[in-house]
Enzyme design. Structure first.
Site, mmCIF file in Angstrom:
data_model
loop_
_atom_site.group_PDB
_atom_site.id
_atom_site.type_symbol
_atom_site.label_atom_id
_atom_site.label_comp_id
_atom_site.label_asym_id
_atom_site.label_seq_id
_atom_site.Cartn_x
_atom_site.Cartn_y
_atom_site.Cartn_z
ATOM 1 N N PRO A 119 58.406 -65.668 140.411
ATOM 2 C CA PRO A 119 58.759 -67.084 140.455
ATOM 3 C C PRO A 119 57.662 -68.088 140.140
ATOM 4 O O PRO A 119 57.961 -69.269 139.959
ATOM 5 C CB PRO A 119 59.255 -67.263 141.895
ATOM 6 C CG PRO A 119 58.509 -66.242 142.681
ATOM 7 C CD PRO A 119 58.241 -65.099 141.761
ATOM 8 N N HIS A 120 56.382 -67.659 140.096
ATOM 9 C CA HIS A 120 55.322 -68.654 139.917
ATOM 10 C C HIS A 120 54.133 -68.071 139.164
ATOM 11 O O HIS A 120 53.413 -67.216 139.694
ATOM 12 C CB HIS A 120 54.798 -69.161 141.270
ATOM 13 C CG HIS A 120 55.854 -69.635 142.214
ATOM 14 N ND1 HIS A 120 56.529 -70.823 142.050
ATOM 15 C CD2 HIS A 120 56.355 -69.072 143.331
ATOM 16 C CE1 HIS A 120 57.396 -70.977 143.042
ATOM 17 N NE2 HIS A 120 57.311 -69.924 143.828
ATOM 18 N N TYR A 121 53.923 -68.495 137.940
ATOM 19 C CA TYR A 121 52.676 -68.192 137.214
ATOM 20 C C TYR A 121 52.382 -66.701 137.115
ATOM 21 O O TYR A 121 51.237 -66.275 137.258
ATOM 22 C CB TYR A 121 51.481 -68.899 137.881
ATOM 23 C CG TYR A 121 51.707 -70.351 138.173
ATOM 24 C CD1 TYR A 121 51.781 -71.294 137.159
ATOM 25 C CD2 TYR A 121 51.861 -70.783 139.490
ATOM 26 C CE1 TYR A 121 52.002 -72.639 137.435
ATOM 27 C CE2 TYR A 121 52.086 -72.125 139.783
ATOM 28 C CZ TYR A 121 52.153 -73.038 138.741
ATOM 29 O OH TYR A 121 52.382 -74.364 139.029
ATOM 30 N N GLY A 138 50.958 -66.161 140.981
ATOM 31 C CA GLY A 138 49.725 -65.786 140.312
ATOM 32 C C GLY A 138 49.483 -64.303 140.173
ATOM 33 O O GLY A 138 48.474 -63.899 139.577
#
Length: 221
Positions: A119-121, A138
């Site tokens: 969901p994120h980077y 990340g």
């Protein structure tokens, strides 16, 4: 014996690639077959359920796609999946149902089973993520060795994969902590967890916790 075969890691009822994966003994054998598999499955999808906006791309009508997402075929995006702003889908990708592909996340030559969240980077390349696997913000799969040699999976034995590009194989319900790096040839067993900021290489057995430099510990029942 390392439990890293397809049958050890994945419940194949949660992916449209079940037939192809089921014909493989080890999951990395599937990496060179993802493109053809996506194209073959795409031809079978119901046009009442899937849009076909461009050559080699099929997107479920129930999926939510941000206008700023970049999608290149071959690619299938499953039902009720969310692709968020700035996501970069580079081709040879099968995304299952109910997945989240997050902001600025990059996917390339990979299979995401149903319910996967990146969901994120995140970067996911040359990898297979099992049912309900989750990668924290990340977290990335590193898919090429620094010396550019063929990837070897290091476990109780050394497994010669014969491939140069190989990120990670995440078993069903694997949890990867924020800003962790999964080095080329990493295999994470079912229900295992990686703590944030970990650097992981080789085989992590099922139901284990990777606590960074402190090592790998078995989960308590």
């Amino acid at each position: 014996m390392d439990a890293i075969k397809v049958r050890d890691l994945y419940d194949l009822t949660h992916t449209r690639a079940a037939e192809m994966l089921g014909a493989c003994e080890y999951p990395w054998e599937a990496l060179g077959k993802i493109k053809a598999t996506v194209l073959a499955i795409g031809q079978t999808l119901d046009p009442e359920t899937y849009d076909h906006p461009q050559e080699g791309v099929w997107i479920a009508k129930s999926a939510s796609i941000a206008p700023t997402a970049s999608i290149t075929g071959p690619c299938i995006i499953g039902e009720r999946t969310e692709v968020r702003p700035g996501a970069f889908l580079r081709g040879s990708i099968l995304v299952g149902d109910g997945c989240v592909v997050g902001n600025s996340t990059e996917l390339k030559n990979c299979i995401l089973f149903d319910g996967v969240q990146v969901p994120h980077y995140n970067y996911v390349g040359d990898s297979i993520l099992g049912h309900l696997a989750h990668m924290g913000a990340g977290a990335i799969t590193s898919n090429v060795k620094g010396d550019k040699k063929l990837v070897v999976v290091h476990g109780e034995e050394n497994y010669e994969t014969g491939v140069k590009k190989f990120g990670a194989m995440l078993g069903d319900r694997a949890e990867i902590g924020c800003n962790s790096v999964l080095n080329p040839g990493t295999v994470i067993g079912r229900d295992s967890q990686v703590y944030p900021l970990s650097c992981v290489r080789g085989v992590v057995p099922a139901r284990c916790i990777v606590k960074g430099e402190r090592g790998v510990f078995k989960k308590h029942d």
